[in-house]
Enzyme design. Structure first.
Site, PDB file in Angstrom:
ATOM      1  N   ASP A 235     -18.390   4.265  48.138  1.00 16.61           N
ATOM      2  CA  ASP A 235     -18.210   3.432  46.953  1.00 16.61           C
ATOM      3  C   ASP A 235     -19.242   2.322  47.029  1.00 16.61           C
ATOM      4  O   ASP A 235     -19.247   1.544  47.995  1.00 16.61           O
ATOM      5  CB  ASP A 235     -16.796   2.849  46.908  1.00 16.61           C
ATOM      6  CG  ASP A 235     -16.475   2.167  45.574  1.00 16.61           C
ATOM      7  OD1 ASP A 235     -17.356   1.459  45.053  1.00 16.61           O
ATOM      8  OD2 ASP A 235     -15.351   2.343  45.071  1.00 16.61           O
TER       9      ASP A 235
ATOM     10  N   HIS B  72      -3.932  17.654  33.309  1.00 18.01           N
ATOM     11  CA  HIS B  72      -4.084  16.186  33.290  1.00 18.01           C
ATOM     12  C   HIS B  72      -2.718  15.511  33.473  1.00 18.01           C
ATOM     13  O   HIS B  72      -2.270  14.713  32.655  1.00 18.01           O
ATOM     14  CB  HIS B  72      -4.739  15.720  31.987  1.00 18.01           C
ATOM     15  CG  HIS B  72      -5.478  14.418  32.146  1.00 18.01           C
ATOM     16  ND1 HIS B  72      -6.649  14.140  31.493  1.00 18.01           N
ATOM     17  CD2 HIS B  72      -5.213  13.310  32.897  1.00 18.01           C
ATOM     18  CE1 HIS B  72      -7.074  12.926  31.823  1.00 18.01           C
ATOM     19  NE2 HIS B  72      -6.211  12.408  32.675  1.00 18.01           N
TER      20      HIS B  72
ATOM     21  N   GLY C 205      -1.958  13.541  36.124  1.00 13.88           N
ATOM     22  CA  GLY C 205      -2.040  12.442  37.084  1.00 13.88           C
ATOM     23  C   GLY C 205      -1.105  11.299  36.798  1.00 13.88           C
ATOM     24  O   GLY C 205      -0.523  10.705  37.705  1.00 13.88           O
TER      25      GLY C 205
ATOM     26  N   ASP D   8      -7.235  18.372  38.097  1.00 13.33           N
ATOM     27  CA  ASP D   8      -6.254  17.912  37.112  1.00 13.33           C
ATOM     28  C   ASP D   8      -6.947  17.526  35.816  1.00 13.33           C
ATOM     29  O   ASP D   8      -6.289  17.298  34.805  1.00 13.33           O
ATOM     30  CB  ASP D   8      -5.491  16.704  37.674  1.00 13.33           C
ATOM     31  CG  ASP D   8      -4.388  16.229  36.742  1.00 13.33           C
ATOM     32  OD1 ASP D   8      -3.607  17.081  36.275  1.00 13.33           O
ATOM     33  OD2 ASP D   8      -4.305  15.012  36.473  1.00 13.33           O
TER      34      ASP D   8
ATOM     35  N   ILE E   2      -6.824   3.203  42.922  1.00  7.50           N
ATOM     36  CA  ILE E   2      -6.208   4.504  43.211  1.00  7.50           C
ATOM     37  C   ILE E   2      -6.758   5.079  44.510  1.00  7.50           C
ATOM     38  O   ILE E   2      -6.003   5.579  45.353  1.00  7.50           O
ATOM     39  CB  ILE E   2      -6.437   5.477  42.043  1.00  7.50           C
ATOM     40  CG1 ILE E   2      -5.723   4.962  40.791  1.00  7.50           C
ATOM     41  CG2 ILE E   2      -5.940   6.872  42.399  1.00  7.50           C
ATOM     42  CD1 ILE E   2      -5.996   5.773  39.536  1.00  7.50           C
TER      43      ILE E   2
ATOM     44  N   GLU F 279     -11.290  18.621  27.265  1.00 10.04           N
ATOM     45  CA  GLU F 279      -9.838  18.690  27.235  1.00 10.04           C
ATOM     46  C   GLU F 279      -9.335  18.629  25.798  1.00 10.04           C
ATOM     47  O   GLU F 279      -9.919  17.926  24.981  1.00 10.04           O
ATOM     48  CB  GLU F 279      -9.236  17.541  28.059  1.00 10.04           C
ATOM     49  CG  GLU F 279      -9.527  17.653  29.539  1.00 10.04           C
ATOM     50  CD  GLU F 279      -8.821  16.565  30.366  1.00 10.04           C
ATOM     51  OE1 GLU F 279      -8.092  15.739  29.778  1.00 10.04           O
ATOM     52  OE2 GLU F 279      -9.002  16.553  31.589  1.00 10.04           O
TER      53      GLU F 279
ATOM     54  N   CYS G 258      -8.667  14.257  40.411  1.00 12.02           N
ATOM     55  CA  CYS G 258      -7.628  13.747  39.504  1.00 12.02           C
ATOM     56  C   CYS G 258      -8.137  12.537  38.739  1.00 12.02           C
ATOM     57  O   CYS G 258      -7.332  11.764  38.199  1.00 12.02           O
ATOM     58  CB  CYS G 258      -6.387  13.347  40.301  1.00 12.02           C
ATOM     59  SG  CYS G 258      -5.499  14.721  41.026  1.00 12.02           S
TER      60      CYS G 258
END
Length: 527
Positions: A172, A280, A282, A257, A153, A262, A231
């Site tokens: 990363d 949420h 996404g 998001d 992503i 949740e 996200c």
């Protein structure tokens, strides 16, 4: 042959059920079950297809006596107890690519919404205020996007940002310099990213290392006026710290998001100026919902019907095309693992899987898993290729894989070696032309044997008359010999015998064999 049974327990595109049926599975769609209700029926099924609503807990898995695979239509598997599934021998799959574009696009959408304050402007315009002079936005062109997580992503977000003429700085730990050049991004450490980024977007899993990666301390390192988008997963951002940074103006805007809890019924961020959020969303596009449902159905059906393993989180991948080619090697591997597991004594410190010849060109991970599956049966009968690597890791085993380009006496060869506190032992096998597994070496002694059913393993001093005495002993015990395999290092030296027998060898008969002149070891084996 009985068809595999699959339960779809969450709402999913109806075409998923059709795919299961077309590929040879029986499928039931039963949604909205409570955990107790699911426990009552899960024992009937070989596969369980879920989204985010069903919680596959340890208790559910304990009740799932026939379950072989859990498929999550989506990326996140927070609702699946993967260690418990691994211990149970259940494959856990997800669909990491089915909603990648959708999630990446949502991150870009939120970035634009922040840059131009679209939600607030929309609200006031619809209230009849026409606040044209109250909303001064910023352009994204020429700005620097800080990318935390450059996987599937993240790389899509980077390509979209570069298309918008932004600069991209990426953090990363697994991003290689070559991949960074290929993506067109600058690889950097976190502090450098914080110092350079005008926008920061997160695309990394939630782990112990990434939890609160945007902590109060790290937010303070960011450029004043930064805008933050998440996200990926709730918990990556310290929500209280973000609230404080928004209030102080250090962070110019934030868009989430996902939330740590949740559904997010309340949050310190709600009502904060320059904060926008979505529930949420996404993966919430028609295309993504269809894609992940179809993908999980295809993956699960491939595994249940043909043994193909794709996008599994607790088992090596094995494509449906690879499975037929690897199946005989995996059978040989499991037999060799079982043999050395039954014969090797002492505390194990290392197990090595070596392949040479034709075997060296194959995917070695499933072969290793099969070796461990056979070997780990010394500890438990409830072992398969899924939980064997997990059990080996749990016991601290050092598992090694070695490929040899050379070709020796056999066109293809698989060798399994173990090191224990009392020495090293190895066994080796090959495949005959018809794919039949065959043992060809046992603890350094050349011997050809099929490994099947009940067998008797004997180490003795090579001397005349021994085979006759052994045959008499077995005959008097009414034990019939099926096949007889003998190997020795030299005449008069140590000899190894492997006999297949029609019935198990009782302990009393083993003791009698062990008392025969020249016998050093006698064991009953089972394959």
């Amino acid at each position: 042959m009985t068809k595999p049974r699959v339960l779809i327990s969450d709402k999913m595109d109806p075409n998923a059920a059709k795919i299961f049926e077309e590929r040879g599975c029986d499928v039931d769609v039963i949604t909205g079950k409570t955990p107790d209700e699911l426990k009552e029926i899960i024992g009937q099924y070989d596969g369980l297809a879920i989204r985010s609503s069903t919680k596959v807990t340890k208790e559910i898995l304990e009740a799932a006596t026939n379950l072989k695979v859990v498929g999550r239509a989506g990326i996140g598997v927070d609702n699946v107890d993967i260690p418990a599934a691994s211990a149970k021998g259940v494959v856990v799959m997800n669909t990491p690519f089915g909603n990648s574009i959708t999630t990446a696009e949502h991150a870009i959408a939120l970035m634009f919404a922040l840059a131009r304050q679209i939600p607030e402007a929309n609200e006031q315009t619809q209230a009849g205020k026409w606040p044209k002079n109250d909303f001064m936005g910023v352009e994204v062109t020429g700005k620097t996007l800080g990318l935390i997580g450059a996987g599937n992503i993240g790389s899509i977000v980077a390509s979209r940002a570069l298309g918008l003429k932004m600069k991209v700085v990426a953090f990363d730990p697994f991003l290689t310099p070559e991949r960074a050049i290929e993506m067109g991004v600058e690889k950097a450490d976190l502090d450098t990213l914080f110092a350079k980024a005008d926008f920061i977007t997160l695309h990394t899993p939630l782990t112990d290392q990434t939890r609160n990666i945007l902590s109060a301390a790290n937010i303070a390192k960011c450029k004043k006026g930064v805008r933050i988008i998440n996200c990926a997963r709730g918990g990556l951002v310290d929500e209280a710290a973000l609230k404080a940074a928004l209030d102080s103006g250090h962070v110019a805007g934030a868009a989430l998001d996902v939330f740590e809890t949740e559904p997010a019924k309340e949050s310190p961020l709600f009502g904060t100026p320059n904060f926008i959020c979505t529930p949420h969303l996404g993966a919430s596009t028609n295309e993504a919902q269809v894609n992940v449902a179809l993908q999980v159905a295809e993956q699960m059906a491939d595994y249940l019907v043909s043994g193909g393993v794709t996008n599994a989180l607790n088992m090596p991948s094995l494509s449906a095309e690879e499975a037929p080619k690897l199946r005989p090697y995996m059978a040989l591997a499991e037999q060799l693992g079982s043999l050395i597991g039954q014969l090797a004594h002492g505390d194990l410190t290392q197990i090595s899987v070596e392949v040479e010849g034709a075997a060296a060109e194959l995917n070695i991970k499933p072969i290793t898993a099969a070796v461990l599956s056979g070997f780990m049966r010394r500890f438990s009968d409830a072992v398969n290729m899924v939980n064997a690597p997990y059990l080996a890791k749990e016991r601290g085993m050092d598992v090694r894989e070695v490929r040899h380009d050379r070709e020796g006496d056999y066109h293809t060869l698989l060798r399994v070696s173990v090191k224990t506190d009392i020495g090293e032992r190895s066994v080796a096998g090959t495949l005959f032309g018809n794919g039949t597994p065959r043992l060809v070496e046992l603890f350094g002694v050349k011997v050809e044997a099929d490994l099947e059913g009940h067998m008797l393993y004997i180490v003795n001093q090579d001397a005349p008359g021994f085979i006759g005495r052994l045959g008499t002993t077995l005959g008097e015990a009414n034990i019939n010999i099926g096949t007889f395999h003998l190997g020795r290092q030299e005449a008069g030296g140590v000899a190894v015998l492997l006999l297949s027998v029609d019935t198990p060898v009782p302990t009393a008969v083993l003791e009698t064999i062990h008392s025969l002149p020249g016998v050093k070891r006698a064991m009953a084996l089972r394959f």
